[in-house]
Design an enzyme around this catalytic site. Structure first.
Site, short mmCIF file in Angstrom:
data_model
loop_
_atom_site.label_atom_id
_atom_site.label_comp_id
_atom_site.label_asym_id
_atom_site.label_seq_id
_atom_site.Cartn_x
_atom_site.Cartn_y
_atom_site.Cartn_z
N ASP A 54 22.75 32.26 35.92
CA ASP A 54 24.04 32.90 36.12
C ASP A 54 25.05 31.79 36.37
O ASP A 54 25.00 31.12 37.41
CB ASP A 54 23.96 33.85 37.33
CG ASP A 54 25.28 34.57 37.60
OD1 ASP A 54 26.32 34.16 37.05
OD2 ASP A 54 25.26 35.55 38.37
N TYR A 142 41.90 39.54 32.44
CA TYR A 142 41.13 38.78 31.46
C TYR A 142 42.00 37.72 30.81
O TYR A 142 41.63 36.54 30.75
CB TYR A 142 40.57 39.73 30.40
CG TYR A 142 39.90 39.01 29.24
CD1 TYR A 142 38.61 38.49 29.40
CD2 TYR A 142 40.54 38.86 28.02
CE1 TYR A 142 37.99 37.83 28.35
CE2 TYR A 142 39.92 38.21 26.96
CZ TYR A 142 38.65 37.69 27.14
OH TYR A 142 38.04 37.03 26.09
N ILE A 175 37.29 39.04 16.98
CA ILE A 175 36.04 38.68 16.33
C ILE A 175 35.19 39.94 16.20
O ILE A 175 34.81 40.55 17.20
CB ILE A 175 35.27 37.61 17.14
CG1 ILE A 175 36.15 36.38 17.39
CG2 ILE A 175 33.98 37.24 16.42
CD1 ILE A 175 36.55 35.63 16.16
#
Length: 238
Positions: A54, A142, A175
């Site tokens: 992680d 984000y 994408i």
């Protein structure tokens, strides 16, 4: 000479395509992901090394870094769009949790990984981080963290440059064929995103992989401190 390449978040999508591209060049490639079973399966399919890690956990990142004596290429592909977790707290608690998740996944994962291997990066090596067109498009938490990623990468470039190491961000547009939208991509939204491009097609993971491979090649040695926009013209720079 065989290069050693580390790709965080290399089990799927862009990260997996980048790992495959370097593996095709016979590099010794290591991929990471949080789920051990997923990492093991992807590593076997790609013919690379897999390490469960992680990238937001300093202890796990330190253990990852300890595997390397030298590293030629670091690709920070871990990240994504965190889902808002339901909870019993206030609305502000939810806002804080969402921003903290975005910071951890899209910025701190790269910062921690780069810091952990910094002294192992070879002269002529590079750090490549995967950014997003969302940094230019008011993409909320984000987008803000991807913008911060680009600012951090530029600072890292200044620090690593005297040692012959480059640092760049590949700012990806839309994408297709990834799990970024978690099944929420509609046909209408897909058409709108494609229409924004100049070449009228969605990006592919191979587009990003080939850009990463170029940045790590001799032809990319004088490119550093940049955000390379790979989006078919959906966002243009001057």
């Amino acid at each position: 000479m065989t290069r050693t390449v580390l790709v965080t978040g290399g089990t799927s999508g862009i990260g997996r395509a980048i790992a495959a591209r370097f593996a095709a060049d016979r590099a010794e490639v290591f991929i990471t992901g949080r789920d051990p079973d997923t990492v093991e399966r992807a590593a076997e399919e790609l013919g690379v090394h897999g390490v469960a890690c992680d990238a937001t956990d300093p202890g796990q990142v330190a253990e990852l870094a300890a595997r390397f004596s030298e590293l030629d290429v670091l690709v920070n592909a871990a990240g994504g769009l965190p889902q808002a977790e339901p909870g019993n707290g206030s609305a502000l608690d939810a806002v804080l949790a969402l921003w903290q998740a975005n910071l951890a996944q899209n910025l701190l994962s790269a910062v921690l990984t780069a810091a952990s291997v910094r002294d192992k990066l070879t002269s002529g090596g590079c750090v490549i981080s995967i950014g997003s067109i969302g940094a230019e498009r008011g993409g909320g938490a984000y987008g803000a963290t991807k913008a911060a990623l680009a600012a951090w990468s530029a600072s890292l470039s200044r620090d690593l440059g005297p040692h012959g190491i480059t640092s760049n961000v590949i700012s990806a547009g839309y994408i297709a064929g990834t799990n970024f939208f978690r099944g929420q991509m509609t046909d209408e939204r897909h058409r709108a995103l494609v229409e924004e491009t100049h070449n009228k097609r969605p990006g592919t993971v191979e587009d990003i992989a080939e850009t990463a491979y170029f940045l790590a090649s001799p032809g990319g040695r004088h490119i550093t401190g940049q955000a390379i926009h790979v989006n078919g013209g959906a966002f243009t720079t001057r």
